[in-house]
Design an enzyme around this catalytic site. Structure first.
Site, short mmCIF file in Angstrom:
data_model
loop_
_atom_site.label_atom_id
_atom_site.label_comp_id
_atom_site.label_asym_id
_atom_site.label_seq_id
_atom_site.Cartn_x
_atom_site.Cartn_y
_atom_site.Cartn_z
N ALA A 81 -36.41 -35.93 57.23
CA ALA A 81 -34.97 -36.15 57.19
C ALA A 81 -34.65 -37.53 56.62
O ALA A 81 -33.70 -37.69 55.84
CB ALA A 81 -34.37 -36.00 58.59
N ILE A 95 -35.19 -37.31 52.83
CA ILE A 95 -34.11 -36.58 52.17
C ILE A 95 -32.87 -37.46 52.08
O ILE A 95 -32.21 -37.53 51.03
CB ILE A 95 -33.82 -35.26 52.91
CG1 ILE A 95 -34.98 -34.28 52.73
CG2 ILE A 95 -32.52 -34.63 52.41
CD1 ILE A 95 -34.88 -33.05 53.59
N ASP A 96 -32.55 -38.15 53.17
CA ASP A 96 -31.39 -39.05 53.14
C ASP A 96 -31.63 -40.23 52.20
O ASP A 96 -30.68 -40.71 51.57
CB ASP A 96 -31.09 -39.57 54.55
CG ASP A 96 -30.32 -38.57 55.38
OD1 ASP A 96 -29.73 -37.64 54.78
OD2 ASP A 96 -30.31 -38.70 56.61
N ALA A 97 -32.85 -40.69 52.11
CA ALA A 97 -33.15 -41.81 51.20
C ALA A 97 -32.90 -41.40 49.75
O ALA A 97 -32.37 -42.19 48.97
CB ALA A 97 -34.58 -42.28 51.38
N ILE A 145 -29.17 -41.55 49.24
CA ILE A 145 -28.66 -42.92 49.23
C ILE A 145 -29.04 -43.63 47.92
O ILE A 145 -28.26 -44.41 47.38
CB ILE A 145 -29.14 -43.68 50.47
CG1 ILE A 145 -28.45 -43.10 51.71
CG2 ILE A 145 -28.89 -45.17 50.37
CD1 ILE A 145 -28.97 -43.60 53.02
#
Length: 80
Positions: free
Chosen positions: A55, A58-60, A63
Site C-alpha cells: 500500500a 502504491i501510494d508512493a 505521490i
C-alpha cells in the site's frame, strides 16, 4: 488552445489517472487480503505486513506522479 492550457490538461490527467489507478490497486489488494486471511487466518500477520508495504508503494507511485505534475505546472517553459 495554447500550450499553457495543454500543460494544465496534462497535469490534470497525470493526477487524475494516478489517483484512479492507486484507488483501484489498493481496493483490489484489500479485497484479496481479506479473502486470503479468511481462508488461512494463521497467515494474517505476515500478509498484513506485506499488504501495508505494498500500500505504501502504491501510494508512493501516485505521490511521485503528483509531484511531477506539480513540477510541470510551476516550471512551465511555455509560460511567459
Amino acid at each position: 488552445m495554447d500550450m499553457v492550457g495543454l500543460v494544465a490538461l496534462a497535469c490534470g490527467l497525470i493526477i487524475g489517472l494516478g489517483a484512479l489507478g492507486a484507488c483501484i490497486g489498493i481496493g483490489i489488494m484489500g479485497s484479496k487480503f481479506l479473502e486470503s486471511s479468511a481462508r488461512q487466518p494463521e497467515l494474517m500477520n505476515a500478509l498484513q505486513t506485506k499488504m501495508f508495504l505494498l500500500a505504501g508503494l502504491i501510494d508512493a507511485a501516485f505521490i511521485i506522479g503528483t509531484g511531477i505534475a506539480l513540477w510541470f505546472a510551476t516550471a512551465n517553459p511555455f509560460k511567459g
